[in-house]
Design a protein around this motif. Structure first.
Motif, PDB file in Angstrom:
ATOM      1  N   PRO A   1       0.571  -1.171  -0.175  1.00 47.33           N
ATOM      2  CA  PRO A   1      -0.035   0.049   0.029  1.00 47.33           C
ATOM      3  C   PRO A   1       0.946   1.347  -0.075  1.00 47.33           C
ATOM      4  N   SER A   2       0.380   2.381  -0.668  1.00 44.68           N
ATOM      5  CA  SER A   2       1.212   3.648  -0.777  1.00 44.68           C
ATOM      6  C   SER A   2       1.669   4.155   0.635  1.00 44.68           C
TER       7      SER A   2
ATOM      8  N   THR B   1      -3.281  -5.376 -13.861  1.00 46.12           N
ATOM      9  CA  THR B   1      -3.939  -5.948 -12.756  1.00 46.12           C
ATOM     10  C   THR B   1      -5.586  -6.159 -13.207  1.00 46.12           C
TER      11      THR B   1
ATOM     12  N   GLY C   1      -7.942  -4.703 -12.159  1.00 48.82           N
ATOM     13  CA  GLY C   1      -8.598  -3.421 -12.253  1.00 48.82           C
ATOM     14  C   GLY C   1      -7.952  -2.520 -13.499  1.00 48.82           C
TER      15      GLY C   1
ATOM     16  N   ARG D   1      -4.364  -1.604 -16.415  1.00 49.72           N
ATOM     17  CA  ARG D   1      -2.789  -1.339 -16.415  1.00 49.72           C
ATOM     18  C   ARG D   1      -2.573  -0.109 -15.135  1.00 49.72           C
ATOM     19  N   GLN D   2      -1.540  -0.485 -14.246  1.00 48.82           N
ATOM     20  CA  GLN D   2      -1.351   0.453 -13.227  1.00 48.82           C
ATOM     21  C   GLN D   2       0.107   0.816 -13.020  1.00 48.82           C
TER      22      GLN D   2
ATOM     23  N   MET E   1       3.150   2.128 -10.566  1.00 47.57           N
ATOM     24  CA  MET E   1       3.447   2.098  -9.343  1.00 47.57           C
ATOM     25  C   MET E   1       5.072   2.443  -9.049  1.00 47.57           C
TER      26      MET E   1
ATOM     27  N   SER F   1       1.663   0.749  -4.579  1.00 41.95           N
ATOM     28  CA  SER F   1       0.296   0.605  -5.306  1.00 41.95           C
ATOM     29  C   SER F   1      -0.593   1.649  -4.974  1.00 41.95           C
ATOM     30  N   PRO F   2      -1.147   2.602  -5.879  1.00 44.70           N
ATOM     31  CA  PRO F   2      -1.996   3.492  -5.613  1.00 44.70           C
ATOM     32  C   PRO F   2      -3.355   2.942  -5.199  1.00 44.70           C
ATOM     33  N   GLY F   3      -3.573   1.388  -5.871  1.00 44.62           N
ATOM     34  CA  GLY F   3      -4.996   0.900  -5.866  1.00 44.62           C
ATOM     35  C   GLY F   3      -5.280   0.201  -4.666  1.00 44.62           C
ATOM     36  N   LEU F   4      -4.179   0.083  -3.575  1.00 43.32           N
ATOM     37  CA  LEU F   4      -4.143  -0.935  -2.327  1.00 43.32           C
ATOM     38  C   LEU F   4      -4.741   0.132  -1.374  1.00 43.32           C
ATOM     39  N   HIS F   5      -5.844  -0.297  -0.592  1.00 41.55           N
ATOM     40  CA  HIS F   5      -6.206   0.386   0.591  1.00 41.55           C
ATOM     41  C   HIS F   5      -5.128   0.469   1.765  1.00 41.55           C
TER      42      HIS F   5
END
Length: 107
Positions: A31-32, A52, A54, A56-57, A59, A85-89
């Motif tokens: 997580p970020s 991913t 969700g 392409r991401q 990081m 990852s900006p996508g992880l809480h």
């Protein structure tokens, strides 16, 4: 990293096949918010891209000085890169490539 430590809960992720294009090490996705725990606010990082569920991401990727995994009470040192990852809480577990657990030399 640079004298700072972070201890995280993690999931072994058999779908995580991401490798750092520069070092070819497998990548642990974090997580970020962990960036601040490690004091990496102003540290330059390399971009890394992942496909991913969700989409392409992009990081930020770096190579920690030292990384250890503790599984069922046994701790092993591994060679891995890490990416934020900006996508992880913020409370999400780190995503550790399952292959790291099975590698003889941690690579």
């Amino acid at each position: 990293f640079r004298g700072k430590e972070a201890e995280l809960e993690a999931l072994l992720d058999s779908g995580n096949t991401l490798r750092d294009y520069l070092t070819h090490r497998r990548v642990i996705v974090l997580p970020s918010c962990v960036r601040e725990k490690l004091g990496l606010g102003g540290v330059p990082m390399r971009p890394i891209f992942a496909d991913t569920a969700g989409g392409r991401q992009m990081m930020d990727c770096f190579v920690p000085d030292e990384t250890e995994l503790t599984v069922e009470g046994k701790t092993v040192r591994i060679c891995a890169a890490a990416a934020f990852s900006p996508g992880l809480h913020a409370r999400a577990p780190a995503l550790v490539p399952a292959a790291l657990l099975h590698a003889q030399d941690g690579e």
